[in-house]
Design a protein around this motif. Structure first.
Motif, short mmCIF file in Angstrom:
data_model
loop_
_atom_site.label_atom_id
_atom_site.label_comp_id
_atom_site.label_asym_id
_atom_site.label_seq_id
_atom_site.Cartn_x
_atom_site.Cartn_y
_atom_site.Cartn_z
N PRO A 37 0.83 -1.22 0.00
CA PRO A 37 0.00 0.00 0.00
C PRO A 37 0.86 1.26 0.00
O PRO A 37 1.95 1.29 0.57
CB PRO A 37 -0.80 -0.12 1.31
CG PRO A 37 -0.78 -1.58 1.65
CD PRO A 37 0.54 -2.09 1.15
N GLU A 38 0.35 2.29 -0.64
CA GLU A 38 1.09 3.53 -0.75
C GLU A 38 1.39 4.15 0.61
O GLU A 38 2.40 4.83 0.78
CB GLU A 38 0.32 4.53 -1.62
CG GLU A 38 0.34 4.20 -3.11
CD GLU A 38 1.77 4.21 -3.67
OE1 GLU A 38 2.57 5.08 -3.25
OE2 GLU A 38 2.06 3.36 -4.51
N ASP A 39 0.51 3.94 1.59
CA ASP A 39 0.69 4.58 2.89
C ASP A 39 1.39 3.68 3.90
O ASP A 39 1.49 4.03 5.08
CB ASP A 39 -0.66 5.03 3.45
CG ASP A 39 -1.62 3.86 3.69
OD1 ASP A 39 -1.40 2.79 3.09
OD2 ASP A 39 -2.57 4.03 4.48
N ALA A 40 1.89 2.52 3.47
CA ALA A 40 2.45 1.55 4.43
C ALA A 40 3.84 1.96 4.90
O ALA A 40 4.62 2.56 4.16
CB ALA A 40 2.51 0.17 3.79
N PRO A 91 -0.37 1.13 7.88
CA PRO A 91 -0.15 -0.32 7.97
C PRO A 91 1.34 -0.65 7.82
O PRO A 91 2.13 0.17 7.36
CB PRO A 91 -0.96 -0.88 6.81
CG PRO A 91 -1.00 0.23 5.81
CD PRO A 91 -1.04 1.51 6.62
N LEU A 92 1.70 -1.87 8.21
CA LEU A 92 3.09 -2.31 8.13
C LEU A 92 3.21 -3.43 7.10
O LEU A 92 2.35 -4.31 7.02
CB LEU A 92 3.59 -2.83 9.48
CG LEU A 92 3.93 -1.79 10.55
CD1 LEU A 92 2.66 -1.29 11.24
CD2 LEU A 92 4.88 -2.37 11.59
N ARG A 93 4.29 -3.40 6.36
CA ARG A 93 4.65 -4.49 5.46
C ARG A 93 6.14 -4.79 5.63
O ARG A 93 6.96 -3.88 5.76
CB ARG A 93 4.37 -4.13 4.00
CG ARG A 93 2.90 -3.92 3.69
CD ARG A 93 2.11 -5.22 3.80
NE ARG A 93 0.73 -5.05 3.39
CZ ARG A 93 -0.26 -4.69 4.21
NH1 ARG A 93 -0.01 -4.43 5.49
NH2 ARG A 93 -1.50 -4.58 3.75
N LEU A 94 6.46 -6.08 5.63
CA LEU A 94 7.84 -6.53 5.73
C LEU A 94 8.25 -7.20 4.42
O LEU A 94 7.60 -8.15 3.98
CB LEU A 94 8.01 -7.51 6.89
CG LEU A 94 9.36 -8.25 6.96
CD1 LEU A 94 10.51 -7.27 7.20
CD2 LEU A 94 9.33 -9.34 8.04
N LEU A 95 9.32 -6.71 3.81
CA LEU A 95 9.89 -7.32 2.61
C LEU A 95 11.00 -8.28 3.00
O LEU A 95 12.00 -7.86 3.60
CB LEU A 95 10.44 -6.23 1.68
CG LEU A 95 9.45 -5.23 1.12
CD1 LEU A 95 10.18 -4.11 0.39
CD2 LEU A 95 8.46 -5.91 0.18
N MET A 96 10.82 -9.55 2.70
CA MET A 96 11.86 -10.56 2.90
C MET A 96 12.65 -10.66 1.60
O MET A 96 12.21 -11.31 0.64
CB MET A 96 11.23 -11.90 3.25
CG MET A 96 10.64 -11.98 4.64
SD MET A 96 11.94 -12.32 5.85
CE MET A 96 10.95 -12.97 7.20
N VAL A 97 13.81 -10.03 1.55
CA VAL A 97 14.60 -9.97 0.33
C VAL A 97 15.69 -11.04 0.42
O VAL A 97 16.71 -10.87 1.09
CB VAL A 97 15.22 -8.57 0.13
CG1 VAL A 97 15.95 -8.50 -1.20
CG2 VAL A 97 14.14 -7.49 0.20
N ARG A 122 1.08 -9.45 5.56
CA ARG A 122 2.01 -8.37 5.94
C ARG A 122 3.45 -8.69 5.60
O ARG A 122 4.30 -7.80 5.59
CB ARG A 122 1.89 -8.08 7.45
CG ARG A 122 0.51 -7.63 7.89
CD ARG A 122 0.57 -6.64 9.01
NE ARG A 122 1.08 -7.17 10.26
CZ ARG A 122 1.28 -6.44 11.37
NH1 ARG A 122 1.03 -5.14 11.36
NH2 ARG A 122 1.73 -7.00 12.47
N ILE A 123 3.77 -9.96 5.37
CA ILE A 123 5.14 -10.37 5.04
C ILE A 123 5.17 -10.75 3.56
O ILE A 123 4.45 -11.64 3.11
CB ILE A 123 5.61 -11.52 5.92
CG1 ILE A 123 5.60 -11.09 7.40
CG2 ILE A 123 7.01 -11.97 5.51
CD1 ILE A 123 6.01 -12.20 8.36
#
Length: 357
Positions: free
Chosen positions: A174-177, A210-216, A237-238
């Motif tokens: 999301p743009e606001d995350a 909101p929160l998002r986690l990128l697992m790179v 969220r992940i």
């Protein structure tokens, strides 16, 4: 004195931390015009990648005891006659056997606390943290031949906003995350399971976002970590990006870098990458972080293997814009002063001249 010639040898089949460093190091050697050649495993993950345009020799590197691989290494060294042979990891080091005098100097670069038996026959050793070098000396390696040189951090190379937007859309961010990112192989020492649990302890939103986690990254623990995220209700969220040859878009879109490694982690290049990209950092206090990071100044440090503390650290950092700005500025200053490519490559050049002299 002319620049010593070097042969850089790595025998790995897959890509890990040492191999990613090798890629960056080769590019830095080429940029400096250093007289270097490379020996890699034929058909490995490195084969076919951009290694700075340096001459590449593809060797079998089948096993540590394979006589054909040993012969191929010996023959290559006799043919190109480098001043210094630098090996990475155990296989390339074990297959390189050079006389004490009258030939190239064998220096083995270590990036971890490995059993030293396969490395003791080298003429010199490089450790990428002070703690690792001190440990090697305590294990009986001669102090005068153990050399400390940190890894360097590549400068941030921003990508076009359109590329970032594409990655964001591809993963449904999301743009606001708030965007959290963690980079690294999905292996036990990286501590990802504690970060997955920490995400389950964080509220749905922080400051209305909101929160998002990128697992790179990728690795053998990928399926297990995905199951854990689903069991904890974090599958939305992940987000899983897989391995990225260039993680720049993900670093660029991130608001916070999180590094949950276990104490066994030696250095932690992600710390340097966070500072180079001017991103605030929450890190576990593994031994590399204890040597590099300064809690509350350039990073927010929490105990290893402590998901509640990790969640609290993330929430504390994201809730304090002034803290985020201060840590970002201090990290940028330190990476420029202490961990820049030019400074580290100068140290390598000085070491090669000393060894070859």
């Amino acid at each position: 004195m002319s620049e010593p010639t070097t042969l850089q040898m790595v025998a790995s089949k897959e890509l890990g931390g040492a191999e990613r460093w090798f890629i960056r190091f080769c590019a830095a050697l080429a940029e400096r015009g250093a007289p270097a050649e490379l020996a890699i495993r034929a058909g490995s993950a490195l084969d076919g990648l951009d290694l700075g345009g340096l001459p590449i020799h593809r060797l079998p590197f089948r096993t540590t005891w394979d006589p054909w691989s040993r012969h191929a290494v010996d023959r290559l060294i006799r043919r190109i006659r480098p001043d210094v042979v630098q090996t990475y990891m155990g296989r390339a080091t074990r297959l390189t056997r050079l006389p004490e005098r009258g030939g190239p100097v064998h220096v083995s670069r270590l990036g971890g606390y490995y059993a030293l038996g396969p490395y003791r026959h080298a003429h010199a050793w490089i450790g990428n943290t002070k703690g690792l070098c001190d440990w090697m000396v305590r294990q009986g390696l001669p102090a005068g031949r153990v050399h400390h040189i940190y890894n360097f951090a590549d400068p941030a190379r921003p990508v076009p906003p359109e590329r970032v937007a594409e990655c964001r859309a591809a993963h449904g961010v999301p743009e606001d995350a708030w965007v959290l990112a963690t980079l690294g192989r999905l292996v036990p020492v990286k501590g990802h399971r504690h970060l997955v649990e920490a995400m389950s302890r964080l509220p749905a939103t922080l400051a209305g976002r909101p929160l998002r986690l990128l697992m790179v990254g990728d690795g053998p623990l990928g399926p297990e970590l995905r199951r854990q995220s689903e069991q904890l209700g974090q599958q939305d969220r992940i987000l899983w990006t897989g391995w990225q040859r260039d993680p720049a878009p993900y670093l660029q879109m991130s608001d916070l870098i999180v590094f949950p490694s276990l104490d066994a982690e030696t250095l932690g290049n992600v710390i340097l990458e966070a500072w180079a990209w001017e991103r605030p950092l929450v890190t576990a206090s593994f031994r590399g972080a204890r040597e590099l990071a300064r809690h509350g100044e350039d990073a927010w440090c929490v105990p290893c293997e402590d998901a509640p503390a990790l969640a609290q650290g993330i929430e504390r950092t994201l809730s304090d814009p002034s803290l985020m700005r201060a840590m970002t500025e201090r990290g940028r200053e330190r990476v420029e002063r202490e961990f820049g490519r030019e400074a580290i490559m100068t140290q390598y050049g000085e070491l090669y001249r000393s060894l070859a002299g």
